[in-house]
Enzyme design. Sequence first.
Site, PDB file in Angstrom:
ATOM      1  N   LYS A   1       0.959 -12.361   0.008  1.00 17.77           N
ATOM      2  CA  LYS A   1       0.633 -11.822  -1.472  1.00 17.77           C
ATOM      3  C   LYS A   1       0.079 -13.221  -2.069  1.00 17.77           C
ATOM      4  CE  LYS A   1       2.493  -7.303  -1.310  1.00 17.77           C
ATOM      5  NZ  LYS A   1       3.042  -6.372  -2.158  1.00 17.77           N
TER       6      LYS A   1
ATOM      7  N   SER B   1       8.425  -1.437   0.885  1.00 18.56           N
ATOM      8  CA  SER B   1       9.910  -1.800   0.686  1.00 18.56           C
ATOM      9  C   SER B   1      10.448  -1.563   2.097  1.00 18.56           C
ATOM     10  CB  SER B   1      10.541  -0.779  -0.152  1.00 18.56           C
ATOM     11  OG  SER B   1       9.935  -1.322  -1.625  1.00 18.56           O
TER      12      SER B   1
ATOM     13  N   ASN C   1       2.820  -9.755   4.669  1.00 21.07           N
ATOM     14  CA  ASN C   1       1.742  -9.827   3.679  1.00 21.07           C
ATOM     15  C   ASN C   1       2.435 -10.716   2.535  1.00 21.07           C
ATOM     16  OD1 ASN C   1      -0.078  -9.712   1.689  1.00 21.07           O
ATOM     17  ND2 ASN C   1       0.053  -7.779   1.274  1.00 21.07           N
TER      18      ASN C   1
ATOM     19  N   GLU D   1      -2.949  -3.117  -4.356  1.00 17.43           N
ATOM     20  CA  GLU D   1      -3.005  -4.182  -5.387  1.00 17.43           C
ATOM     21  C   GLU D   1      -4.665  -4.593  -5.676  1.00 17.43           C
ATOM     22  OE1 GLU D   1      -0.098  -7.014  -3.695  1.00 17.43           O
ATOM     23  OE2 GLU D   1       1.383  -5.335  -4.074  1.00 17.43           O
TER      24      GLU D   1
ATOM     25  N   GLU E   1       0.676   3.140   3.012  1.00 21.32           N
ATOM     26  CA  GLU E   1       1.402   2.494   2.025  1.00 21.32           C
ATOM     27  C   GLU E   1       1.651   3.346   0.524  1.00 21.32           C
ATOM     28  OE1 GLU E   1       1.904  -2.027   2.750  1.00 21.32           O
ATOM     29  OE2 GLU E   1       0.189  -1.830   1.513  1.00 21.32           O
TER      30      GLU E   1
ATOM     31  N   GLY F   1       7.062  -2.691  -3.410  1.00 23.80           N
ATOM     32  CA  GLY F   1       7.800  -3.629  -4.349  1.00 23.80           C
ATOM     33  C   GLY F   1       8.485  -3.012  -5.263  1.00 23.80           C
TER      34      GLY F   1
ATOM     35  N   HIS G   1      -5.790  -3.197   0.289  1.00 29.89           N
ATOM     36  CA  HIS G   1      -4.434  -2.930  -0.278  1.00 29.89           C
ATOM     37  C   HIS G   1      -4.380  -2.363  -1.622  1.00 29.89           C
ATOM     38  CE1 HIS G   1      -0.604  -4.183  -1.602  1.00 29.89           C
ATOM     39  NE2 HIS G   1      -0.275  -4.430  -0.264  1.00 29.89           N
TER      40      HIS G   1
HETATM   41  P1  PGA Z   1       6.835  -4.656  -0.280  1.00 31.83           P
HETATM   42  O1  PGA Z   1       5.153  -4.892  -0.051  1.00 31.83           O
HETATM   43  O2  PGA Z   1       7.385  -4.611   1.337  1.00 31.83           O
HETATM   44  O3  PGA Z   1       7.296  -5.719  -1.054  1.00 31.83           O
HETATM   45  O4  PGA Z   1       6.898  -3.224  -0.617  1.00 31.83           O
HETATM   46  C1  PGA Z   1       4.250  -4.210   0.895  1.00 31.83           C
HETATM   47  C2  PGA Z   1       2.883  -4.345   0.813  1.00 31.83           C
HETATM   48  O5  PGA Z   1       2.339  -4.414  -0.309  1.00 31.83           O
HETATM   49  O6  PGA Z   1       2.033  -4.451   1.764  1.00 31.83           O
END
Ligand code: PGA
Length: 249
Positions: free
Chosen positions: A11, A212, A9, A96, A166, A172, A94
């Site tokens: 983003k 992560s 992803n 976010e 997640e 992140g 997601h």
């Molecule tokens: P990350 O993001 O690997 O940077 O933690 C995962 C995601 O948001 O899908």
Amino acid sequence: MRQQIVAGNWKMNNDLAQTESLITELKKQTKTSKAEVMVAPTFTNLFRAFDALRTTDIEVIAQNMHFAENGAYTGEISASMLKSVGITTVILGHSERREYFNETDAMLAKKVDAALANAMRVIFCFGEVLNDRKSSNHEQVVESQIKNALFHLEASAFKNIVLAYEPVWAIGTGETASPEQAQDMHAFIRKTLSDTYGKTVAESVSILYGGSVKPNNAQEIFGKPDVDGGLIGGAALNAADFFDIVNAF
Ligand code: PGA
């Protein structure tokens, strides 16, 4: 055997030139695992990415879409628009999107329906925030996120659904769920599916872990029996790291 999947992803990262150079790097990588590989560039780069990767086995997927087919929804993109540029898989829900754009379970149920009605595959994301975990509410939260957005579907719809657990506190942050925490939650999700749709459906749905995932922890996480792959954020922006994760199976 369930499909193993590693999806990157990207983003809101990478303009067109950066997208093209990441794709050039991705094409140099060698896949040694059986995992299906996907990358999700931002909307403006989808078509170029699709075109550049069409001769590879890397699928280009979208990060989001709207539930309506068309109409007065300024700034939004529909399933049929995605399909018209070759995209047949979309990430929905997601954290976010939920947190910054107020996407609710009810809205996500409509998005899932729209995607499936357009014969698209959905990577459906969900996960608890830190307070839910601290108060031991994480299973309850995840169960309601899944039930509210997906459990109106017929069993047969699940062949086009991939689940992505997640935990928000791990996205992140550099902090990952332990492989045991991931496995426990994935087993719980599978049981939740099984209780409503039966064992055959539950055993066939791929459940990805996200939060992560890095080259140095992917193998241990993917080694758990109910973890069928990963949704990768930060580490997916580096082609070599991303393929280290793809090849961690
Ligand atoms: P990350 O993001 O690997 O940077 O933690 C995962 C995601 O948001 O899908």
